[in-house]
Design a protein around this motif. Structure first.
Motif, PDB file in Angstrom:
ATOM      1  N   GLU A 122       0.827  -1.213   0.000  1.00 33.19           N
ATOM      2  CA  GLU A 122       0.000   0.000   0.000  1.00 33.19           C
ATOM      3  C   GLU A 122       0.859   1.260   0.000  1.00 33.19           C
ATOM      4  OE1 GLU A 122      -0.146  -1.557   4.339  1.00 33.19           O
ATOM      5  OE2 GLU A 122      -0.017  -2.380   2.306  1.00 33.19           O
ATOM      6  N   ASP A 123       2.095   1.166   0.485  1.00 33.83           N
ATOM      7  CA  ASP A 123       3.003   2.318   0.480  1.00 33.83           C
ATOM      8  C   ASP A 123       3.304   2.801  -0.932  1.00 33.83           C
ATOM      9  OD1 ASP A 123       3.142   1.517   3.130  1.00 33.83           O
ATOM     10  OD2 ASP A 123       5.325   1.581   3.241  1.00 33.83           O
ATOM     11  N   TYR A 124       3.186   1.905  -1.909  1.00 32.66           N
ATOM     12  CA  TYR A 124       3.659   2.200  -3.268  1.00 32.66           C
ATOM     13  C   TYR A 124       2.531   2.248  -4.290  1.00 32.66           C
ATOM     14  CZ  TYR A 124       7.711   0.749  -0.636  1.00 32.66           C
ATOM     15  OH  TYR A 124       8.664   0.640   0.342  1.00 32.66           O
ATOM     16  N   ILE A 125       1.292   2.317  -3.800  1.00 35.08           N
ATOM     17  CA  ILE A 125       0.137   2.407  -4.699  1.00 35.08           C
ATOM     18  C   ILE A 125      -0.108   3.861  -5.090  1.00 35.08           C
ATOM     19  CG2 ILE A 125      -2.347   2.020  -4.889  1.00 35.08           C
ATOM     20  CD1 ILE A 125      -0.682  -0.549  -4.908  1.00 35.08           C
ATOM     21  N   ASP A 185      -8.757   1.749  -6.993  1.00 33.14           N
ATOM     22  CA  ASP A 185      -9.984   1.931  -7.772  1.00 33.14           C
ATOM     23  C   ASP A 185     -11.054   0.977  -7.256  1.00 33.14           C
ATOM     24  OD1 ASP A 185     -12.042   1.923  -9.722  1.00 33.14           O
ATOM     25  OD2 ASP A 185     -10.623   2.539 -11.262  1.00 33.14           O
ATOM     26  N   PHE A 186     -12.134   1.552  -6.719  1.00 32.98           N
ATOM     27  CA  PHE A 186     -13.266   0.782  -6.213  1.00 32.98           C
ATOM     28  C   PHE A 186     -14.430   0.938  -7.191  1.00 32.98           C
ATOM     29  CE2 PHE A 186     -10.598   1.924  -2.672  1.00 32.98           C
ATOM     30  CZ  PHE A 186     -10.629   0.832  -1.819  1.00 32.98           C
ATOM     31  N   ASP A 187     -14.352   0.234  -8.300  1.00 34.89           N
ATOM     32  CA  ASP A 187     -15.396   0.306  -9.328  1.00 34.89           C
ATOM     33  C   ASP A 187     -15.672   1.740  -9.752  1.00 34.89           C
ATOM     34  OD1 ASP A 187     -15.727  -2.466  -9.327  1.00 34.89           O
ATOM     35  OD2 ASP A 187     -17.181  -2.372  -7.696  1.00 34.89           O
ATOM     36  N   GLY A 188     -14.617   2.516  -9.936  1.00 33.30           N
ATOM     37  CA  GLY A 188     -14.769   3.886 -10.401  1.00 33.30           C
ATOM     38  C   GLY A 188     -14.550   4.938  -9.344  1.00 33.30           C
ATOM     39  N   ALA A 189     -14.683   4.584  -8.083  1.00 37.00           N
ATOM     40  CA  ALA A 189     -14.319   5.498  -7.005  1.00 37.00           C
ATOM     41  C   ALA A 189     -12.818   5.367  -6.783  1.00 37.00           C
ATOM     42  CB  ALA A 189     -15.086   5.172  -5.726  1.00 37.00           C
ATOM     43  N   VAL A 190     -12.115   6.489  -6.816  1.00 37.67           N
ATOM     44  CA  VAL A 190     -10.652   6.458  -6.797  1.00 37.67           C
ATOM     45  C   VAL A 190     -10.122   7.095  -5.522  1.00 37.67           C
ATOM     46  CG1 VAL A 190      -8.543   7.179  -7.980  1.00 37.67           C
ATOM     47  CG2 VAL A 190     -10.569   6.536  -9.312  1.00 37.67           C
ATOM     48  N   LEU A 191      -9.415   6.294  -4.736  1.00 41.61           N
ATOM     49  CA  LEU A 191      -8.705   6.785  -3.567  1.00 41.61           C
ATOM     50  C   LEU A 191      -7.224   6.892  -3.906  1.00 41.61           C
ATOM     51  CD1 LEU A 191     -10.164   4.776  -0.523  1.00 41.61           C
ATOM     52  CD2 LEU A 191     -10.415   7.220  -0.956  1.00 41.61           C
ATOM     53  N   ALA A 204      -5.497  -1.718  -7.955  1.00 40.96           N
ATOM     54  CA  ALA A 204      -4.387  -1.096  -7.244  1.00 40.96           C
ATOM     55  C   ALA A 204      -3.282  -0.799  -8.248  1.00 40.96           C
ATOM     56  CB  ALA A 204      -3.877  -2.015  -6.131  1.00 40.96           C
ATOM     57  N   GLU A 205      -3.152   0.479  -8.608  1.00 40.88           N
ATOM     58  CA  GLU A 205      -2.177   0.912  -9.592  1.00 40.88           C
ATOM     59  C   GLU A 205      -0.901   1.351  -8.895  1.00 40.88           C
ATOM     60  OE1 GLU A 205      -0.911   1.579 -13.506  1.00 40.88           O
ATOM     61  OE2 GLU A 205      -2.857   0.796 -12.876  1.00 40.88           O
ATOM     62  N   LEU A 206       0.193   0.672  -9.188  1.00 43.99           N
ATOM     63  CA  LEU A 206       1.457   1.036  -8.561  1.00 43.99           C
ATOM     64  C   LEU A 206       1.944   2.385  -9.065  1.00 43.99           C
ATOM     65  CD1 LEU A 206       3.272  -2.418  -8.659  1.00 43.99           C
ATOM     66  CD2 LEU A 206       2.584  -1.164  -6.605  1.00 43.99           C
ATOM     67  N   ALA A 207       2.695   3.072  -8.221  1.00 42.55           N
ATOM     68  CA  ALA A 207       3.166   4.419  -8.550  1.00 42.55           C
ATOM     69  C   ALA A 207       4.426   4.395  -9.406  1.00 42.55           C
ATOM     70  CB  ALA A 207       3.414   5.200  -7.262  1.00 42.55           C
TER      71      ALA A 207
END
Length: 283
Positions: A200-203, A207-213, A279-282
């Protein structure tokens, strides 16, 4: 494949959380049935916020959302019910409270509620509720200039922790002859399973079905994870183990566990336990 495995809302800062099957994502944090995360807070007679750091018994104040009230239970106390309906901002009693170095306007809950918390904690205190005129924004140095509101949280709307990170910590605790810890010691809002330990440090974004944190800042830990949430007492501090490998130079060497997030897209979207999480890595 990453999965949302746990959702927890904390209606009252530093009190017990409510495990949910689903919740609504808002820019200010999680919400369910019109109740927001950290919407209430306990303060002392001078309006200073109280937490488990100094008053671990707060962990034993257990909230439950009912039809029209927030029911509170605590050992040795009669149950207390607080109205969920918002007060009239024109006539409801208000006071200024202090959260870290921030002065905020808050609704002052009634004397019966104040007496209940005073009796339980053994010091004069009151319960307050976030006022719509108050503003508490996450530090824009970390949000990249995005205005991210929050209520009475310590600074950011949503805390996310990977389940594998706790498994890794518990393996280290076991090797040190220590008992494993439950996730509630770290009080996340969302737990994501299926990531690597501390991934999670490197995300870059979840994406939660279109909601983006978007994770924006590692969460430096205070002594609160040493509080047993089932007994409201201090125990062995996991920071003794974490400090050997979780100090983060970007937060001045703070010992970190979990990532603070802001909502970029999807205001008002529901999330639910068991859903897939992108989960898109940075990098």
């Amino acid at each position: 494949m990453a999965i949302l495995s746990d959702i927890t809302l904390y209606p009252i800062k530093s009190c017990a959380g409510i495990a949910l099957r689903e919740a609504t994502l808002t820019r200010a944090g999680l919400m369910t049935e019109g109740i927001y995360d950290r919407e209430w807070m306990v303060v002392d007679a001078d309006g200073n916020y109280l937490t488990q750091r100094e008053h671990p018994k707060l962990a034993l104040v257990t909230p439950r959302i009912k039809a029209n009230t927030l029911e509170l239970r605590a050992p040795g106390m009669l149950r207390l019910e607080i109205p969920l309906g918002l007060p009239d901002p024109e006539s409801a009693p208000a006071r200024t409270v202090l959260l870290w170095d921030l002065s905020l306007k808050a609704y002052d809950c009634d004397d019966l509620t104040a007496a209940w918390f005073t009796s339980f904690l053994g010091l004069p205190c009151r319960l307050v509720r976030f006022h719509p005129e108050a503003q508490n924004l996450a530090n824009m140095k970390w949000t990249g200039g995005v205005e991210a509101p929050t209520l009475f949280s310590d600074g950011y709307p949503v805390l996310v922790i990977g389940a594998e990170s706790l498994r890794d910590l518990n393996e280290r605790l076991h090797k040190a002859g220590r008992a494993p810890l439950p996730m509630n010691r770290f009080r996340p809002n969302l737990v994501v399973d299926g990531l690597g330990a501390y991934e999670e440090d490197y995300i870059d974004t979840f994406d939660f079905d279109g909601a983006v944190l978007k994770p924006v800042k590692p969460c430096p830990r205070c002594p609160m994870p040493s509080v047993d949430q089932a007994t409201g007492t201090f125990g062995p501090d996991p920071l003794e183990i974490l400090q050997s490998y979780r100090a983060k130079p970007e937060v001045d060497g703070g010992i970190c566990f979990g990532m603070n997030n802001i909502l970029l897209e999807g205001e008002g979207q529901r999330v639910h336990v068991g859903q897939q999480v992108g989960a898109e890595l940075a990098f």
